[in-house]
Design an enzyme around this catalytic site. Structure first.
Site, PDB file in Angstrom:
ATOM      1  N   ASP A   1     -39.688 -18.878  -0.577  1.00  0.00           N
ATOM      2  CA  ASP A   1     -40.784 -19.124   0.703  1.00  0.00           C
ATOM      3  C   ASP A   1     -39.800 -19.695   1.822  1.00  0.00           C
ATOM      4  O   ASP A   1     -39.174 -20.848   1.936  1.00  0.00           O
ATOM      5  CB  ASP A   1     -41.902 -18.816   0.823  1.00  0.00           C
ATOM      6  CG  ASP A   1     -42.409 -17.978   2.567  1.00  0.00           C
ATOM      7  OD1 ASP A   1     -41.779 -17.487   2.538  1.00  0.00           O
ATOM      8  OD2 ASP A   1     -43.804 -18.217   1.910  1.00  0.00           O
TER       9      ASP A   1
ATOM     10  N   HIS B   1     -32.065 -15.518   5.297  1.00  0.00           N
ATOM     11  CA  HIS B   1     -32.282 -14.272   4.407  1.00  0.00           C
ATOM     12  C   HIS B   1     -31.136 -14.437   3.457  1.00  0.00           C
ATOM     13  O   HIS B   1     -31.125 -14.758   1.942  1.00  0.00           O
ATOM     14  CB  HIS B   1     -32.120 -12.693   3.576  1.00  0.00           C
ATOM     15  CG  HIS B   1     -34.221 -12.228   4.321  1.00  0.00           C
ATOM     16  ND1 HIS B   1     -34.928 -13.146   3.854  1.00  0.00           N
ATOM     17  CD2 HIS B   1     -34.317 -11.235   5.166  1.00  0.00           C
ATOM     18  CE1 HIS B   1     -35.858 -12.602   3.952  1.00  0.00           C
ATOM     19  NE2 HIS B   1     -35.305 -11.768   4.973  1.00  0.00           N
TER      20      HIS B   1
ATOM     21  N   LEU C   1     -29.874 -19.469 -20.319  1.00  0.00           N
ATOM     22  CA  LEU C   1     -30.868 -18.835 -18.857  1.00  0.00           C
ATOM     23  C   LEU C   1     -31.451 -17.522 -19.062  1.00  0.00           C
ATOM     24  O   LEU C   1     -30.845 -16.325 -18.918  1.00  0.00           O
ATOM     25  CB  LEU C   1     -30.494 -19.513 -17.731  1.00  0.00           C
ATOM     26  CG  LEU C   1     -31.090 -19.291 -16.851  1.00  0.00           C
ATOM     27  CD1 LEU C   1     -32.653 -20.172 -16.503  1.00  0.00           C
ATOM     28  CD2 LEU C   1     -31.260 -19.360 -15.289  1.00  0.00           C
TER      29      LEU C   1
HETATM   30  C1  IPE Z   1     -43.873 -14.537  -0.879  1.00  0.00           C
HETATM   31  O1  IPE Z   1     -43.525 -15.002   0.616  1.00  0.00           O
HETATM   32  C2  IPE Z   1     -43.202 -13.305  -1.664  1.00  0.00           C
HETATM   33  C3  IPE Z   1     -41.768 -13.584  -2.086  1.00  0.00           C
HETATM   34  C4  IPE Z   1     -41.206 -15.184  -1.888  1.00  0.00           C
HETATM   35  C5  IPE Z   1     -40.735 -12.722  -2.678  1.00  0.00           C
HETATM   36  P1  IPE Z   1     -43.820 -13.948   1.473  1.00  0.00           P
HETATM   37  O2  IPE Z   1     -43.689 -14.309   2.888  1.00  0.00           O
HETATM   38  O3  IPE Z   1     -44.561 -12.472   1.309  1.00  0.00           O
HETATM   39  O4  IPE Z   1     -45.819 -14.261   1.405  1.00  0.00           O
HETATM   40  P2  IPE Z   1     -47.101 -14.276   2.731  1.00  0.00           P
HETATM   41  O5  IPE Z   1     -47.029 -12.689   3.066  1.00  0.00           O
HETATM   42  O6  IPE Z   1     -46.649 -15.262   2.942  1.00  0.00           O
HETATM   43  O7  IPE Z   1     -48.641 -14.701   2.136  1.00  0.00           O
HETATM   44  C1  IPE Z   2     -39.099 -15.460   1.617  1.00  0.00           C
HETATM   45  O1  IPE Z   2     -39.099 -16.531   2.980  1.00  0.00           O
HETATM   46  C2  IPE Z   2     -38.009 -13.834   0.880  1.00  0.00           C
HETATM   47  C3  IPE Z   2     -38.906 -13.037   1.214  1.00  0.00           C
HETATM   48  C4  IPE Z   2     -40.310 -12.402   1.007  1.00  0.00           C
HETATM   49  C5  IPE Z   2     -38.005 -11.988   1.200  1.00  0.00           C
HETATM   50  P1  IPE Z   2     -39.966 -14.817   4.382  1.00  0.00           P
HETATM   51  O2  IPE Z   2     -38.949 -13.605   4.512  1.00  0.00           O
HETATM   52  O3  IPE Z   2     -41.107 -14.735   3.602  1.00  0.00           O
HETATM   53  O4  IPE Z   2     -39.573 -16.957   5.538  1.00  0.00           O
HETATM   54  P2  IPE Z   2     -40.896 -16.678   6.394  1.00  0.00           P
HETATM   55  O5  IPE Z   2     -42.027 -17.399   5.459  1.00  0.00           O
HETATM   56  O6  IPE Z   2     -40.496 -15.616   7.227  1.00  0.00           O
HETATM   57  O7  IPE Z   2     -40.770 -18.344   7.000  1.00  0.00           O
HETATM   58 MG    MG Z   3     -42.684 -16.027   3.939  1.00  0.00          MG
END
Ligand code: IPE
Ligand code: IPE
Ligand code: MG
Length: 245
Positions: free
Chosen positions: A16, A33, A127
């Protein structure tokens, strides 16, 4: 690197913070990303080097479809690109790829590449790299319940035989050990519908670092922290001590 004693067998990661990482740099979320994919590559290598058996990463949740369509499309194209770029090297490194989630909702081309990648690497013995894409812990529990309901309706299974072990056998992770360690980056301390059933006794580790900045040093810190913990599984500390002797 860490002591080789008591290494987690299965590490799960909620990757995240890509968006916030990009925002801090004045970049588009897409750049975050993209950097997140680089981070993922590093961590796969690091886990293989540390002889971890299973690495699960949460790449796209069943709720991430709620994001702006441009971001969803970008993520999907990134998965396809990363898969085509990395599949050969993953295979050469004896890594077995596994995708979990409701894959039927993904783009046809991506579904085909996923099938190809799983087939190519199916006999690899290194792995096991599990990528959760359109995965939700609630979805997993529901799809298991549906499979069980079908068996009960067909009288192939008696309702009293639906035990914890039986239920586990119907989850998409039926052939994998439950995670020993879950890491979530970016300072959020929640599960966000990742493995729900499977995390019942997993040790949790949260770090403020955004996923694109995650590296081997923080991985080792998480593992070292894990190694210091006493996992009691409902027993008392004294009982655990008795088993250790
Ligand atoms: C969780 O992250 C999903 C992934 C890392 C793929 P999110 O960014 O979607 O989670 P929330 O919405 O903050 O809970
Ligand atoms: C995690 O990073 C990637 C996915 C959920 C696909 P985020 O896109 O959720 O990044 P934040 O949480 O907005 O910083
Ligand atoms: Mg996120």
């Amino acid at each position: 690197m860490n002591s080789t004693d008591n290494m987690p067998q299965h590490v799960a990661i909620v990757m995240d913070g890509n968006g916030r990482w990009a925002k801090e740099r004045g970049l588009e979320r897409a750049a975050g990303h993209k950097a997140g994919v680089e981070s993922c590559r590093r961590i796969v290598k690091a886990c293989a080097k540390r002889k971890i058996n299973v690495l699960s990463v949460f790449a796209f949740s069943s709720e991430n479809w709620r994001r702006p369509i441009e971001e969803v499309n970008y993520l999907m194209s990134l998965f396809l690109l990363a898969l085509s770029q990395d599949i050969e090297s993953l295979h050469e490194n004896n890594i077995k790829l596994r995708f979990i989630g409701d894959l039927s909702q993904l783009d046809q081309q991506l579904q085909q590449e996923i099938k190809k990648a799983e087939k190519l690497t199916q006999n690899n013995t290194g792995l096991i790299f599990v990528i959760a894409t359109n995965y939700g812990g609630q979805w997993d529990i529901l799809q298991a319940s549906q499979k069980i309901a079908v068996k009960v309706a067909a009288k192939d299974l008696q309702s009293q035989d639906i035990t914890v072990d039986c239920f586990k056998q119907h989850l998409v992770t039926h052939d994998l050990p439950d995670p020993d360690l879950l890491i979530r980056t970016s300072g959020c301390s929640r599960i966000s519908n990742f493995y729900l059933w499977q995390l019942s006794y997993t040790e949790l580790f949260f770090t403020d670092v955004y996923w694109p900045d995650f590296n081997e040093i923080i991985l080792d810190e998480a593992i070292a922290n894990f190694q210091k913990r006493e996992r009691r599984f409902g027993f008392t500390s004294e009982q655990i001590g008795e088993y250790d002797d």
